[in-house]
Enzyme design. Sequence first.
Site, mmCIF file in Angstrom:
data_model
loop_
_atom_site.group_PDB
_atom_site.id
_atom_site.type_symbol
_atom_site.label_atom_id
_atom_site.label_comp_id
_atom_site.label_asym_id
_atom_site.label_seq_id
_atom_site.Cartn_x
_atom_site.Cartn_y
_atom_site.Cartn_z
ATOM 1 N N GLU A 213 64.734 81.882 20.652
ATOM 2 C CA GLU A 213 64.349 82.657 21.830
ATOM 3 C C GLU A 213 63.123 82.085 22.536
ATOM 4 O O GLU A 213 63.049 82.094 23.771
ATOM 5 C CB GLU A 213 64.070 84.113 21.423
ATOM 6 C CG GLU A 213 65.297 84.874 20.949
ATOM 7 C CD GLU A 213 65.614 84.686 19.477
ATOM 8 O OE1 GLU A 213 66.574 85.300 18.985
ATOM 9 O OE2 GLU A 213 64.874 83.924 18.803
ATOM 10 N N ARG B 264 60.672 88.278 20.502
ATOM 11 C CA ARG B 264 60.346 87.051 19.778
ATOM 12 C C ARG B 264 59.790 85.976 20.707
ATOM 13 O O ARG B 264 59.281 84.962 20.240
ATOM 14 C CB ARG B 264 61.591 86.527 19.052
ATOM 15 C CG ARG B 264 62.321 87.578 18.251
ATOM 16 C CD ARG B 264 63.431 86.997 17.415
ATOM 17 N NE ARG B 264 62.907 86.461 16.173
ATOM 18 C CZ ARG B 264 63.656 85.853 15.250
ATOM 19 N NH1 ARG B 264 64.948 85.694 15.460
ATOM 20 N NH2 ARG B 264 63.133 85.395 14.151
ATOM 21 N N LYS C 287 83.803 81.585 7.698
ATOM 22 C CA LYS C 287 83.770 82.967 8.168
ATOM 23 C C LYS C 287 85.176 83.561 8.125
ATOM 24 O O LYS C 287 86.142 82.908 8.500
ATOM 25 C CB LYS C 287 83.220 83.036 9.592
ATOM 26 C CG LYS C 287 81.729 82.833 9.698
ATOM 27 C CD LYS C 287 81.243 83.062 11.118
ATOM 28 C CE LYS C 287 79.727 82.954 11.200
ATOM 29 N NZ LYS C 287 79.230 83.188 12.585
#
Length: 638
Positions: free
Chosen positions: A369, A397, A283
């Site tokens: 989730e 979700r 990243k």
Amino acid sequence: MVTTAFPLLSRIASPDDVRALDRAHLRQLAVELREFIVQSVSRTGGHLSSNLGTVELTIALHAVFNTPEDRLVWDVGHQTYAHKILTGRREAMRGLRQKGGISGFPRREESPYDTFGTAHSSTSISAALGMALAAQRKGEKRRVVAVIGDGALTGGMAFAALNNAGVHPEADLLIVLNDNDMSISPPVGALNRHLTSLLSGSLFTAARSTAKQVLSAAPPLLGLARRLEEYAKGLVAPSPLFEELGVKYFGPIDGHDLDALIPALQNLRDLHGPVLLHVVTKKGQGYKLAEADPVAYHGPGKFDPAVGLAPSAPGKKPTFTQVFGQWLCDMAQADARLVGITPAMREGSGLVEFAERFPQRYFDVGIAEQHAVTFAAGLACEGMKPVVAIYSTFLQRAYDQVIHDVAIQNLPVLFAVDRAGIVGADGATHTGAFDIAFLRCVPNVAVLTPADEAECRRALTTGFRHPGPVAVRYPRGSGVGVAVERDLDELPWGQAQPRRACGAPVGRRIAILAFGPVLYAVLRAAEEFDASVINMRFVKPLDTAALLAAARSHDALVTVEEGVVAGGAGSACLEALQAAGVQIPVLTLGLPDAWIEHGDPAQIAADLGLDSAGIAAAIRRRFATLLAPGALKRAAND
């Protein structure tokens, strides 16, 4: 954008131009593309670190595959800026995530190269498998590629899709695992590049197929050969997990090395069946400030690339997320039973300090989730007091788990529902539009809508101490700046708060019922009509006494919320009035039955009529007769 600074990139109008470049020019393209992304995001804000990490991978995919005929599905979609730039949207990047501009995520209606919308994670393998099997059933010769991040792979849906893909050898599906959480260790070098090239090459593949046919007549020998192959590949790669699921594994390779990526992708393009290529990226690659702090540069606002992110201004109003984070630490200090849970949103949900101060009571469960909610239910069963910090859009979700695992058992789980209402630049996929509607219909679940920072802290305390499930919803960003005390006081359970008395004469008396931070726009709008204003605070349990009292003493009611009108807080008021047999004109204001596009939050609120001017205008339109100059005389005659 000043294209003269990007001599090669400025000539790229589509992936056909990428495929026409030789390897040396592709490397130059990567340099220019990375710089373009830094400059572009610095002007508009957006996701930076993840996009800098996928530059070479994006170039390699478009260089090898015949897009858009071959399908690319990105997961999560915020890593697609390079993809957008190379597919004809370079100049459109100046309007990224702004009103009328392009989205920060893939959108099918935006480009034929955006084959699937992926703003929520862990969906790419399922979608790509569907596309691959559709192509096979229709007799169409195309490849389908799912690019999934290592974070997205923690979602159970991704593993369910892998498990299903393994039983469909007819599906020509390439899964690219973009692993940006692992440093490029020594095995990801020249030797590993060579081994991956061998393993993905035609000679090895043909030998493997021939050996399987020959040894199939002798099952013990075939089993031994498979174990030897897995052992050999396991020396350089974590392949057994994927191989056991029926997905051929190759890698890992350096995701920033085009000389490794392109040959591997070319080899794998010609293989049949589900295949996974493991690439390692970093990243923030190529921009030192983002490399050093990829979290800070995950989703920055506007900044000077030469200087980096500006420090927070002293005295700046705290965000609701920061109010939650401070409350969480204070309540944890006061109650040893508290545990904090996040589905991979530590920074976004404000749990950084809590994680540092209470590491044994902090749980990041990954992008999972459903697991987060049932995990919280298990903790609650054993006397703990779980707080699930979750965005409104991500709570969707885990709806089944909220109902089945928490609400039916009436377990004391507090849901700190962040990003409720309008979110701005992330648009429809992240707007917190539905939580009031889908939570208030669930038995045992209470729903609180604090109006400001101080009330948010008190609402959190109230919800935490309640003996059943509670959701406290609050928006992204800052409120009006109400000072927050460090005490842990509660709100009176289920009680609204009168905020403005009506001064209008009988016949023109209007009461406005506000749910959440929209209260302050309501207070400004009420001045025009000298209307009453009630800060409702609770959607459920609804303060029906306050509602019915307002109905008895006024000529019309208005409800205002930053959630969908259909099934929302206004609907709850209508239901209560109907149950009591009360008939009174009611105007319900909130989010419409439409997707909320990206843009500036204040402008979006104004466009939707949820700022003070819009609320006042809606009241004038709906109650034009009531407010007309002759209304008082008619009311007196009646």
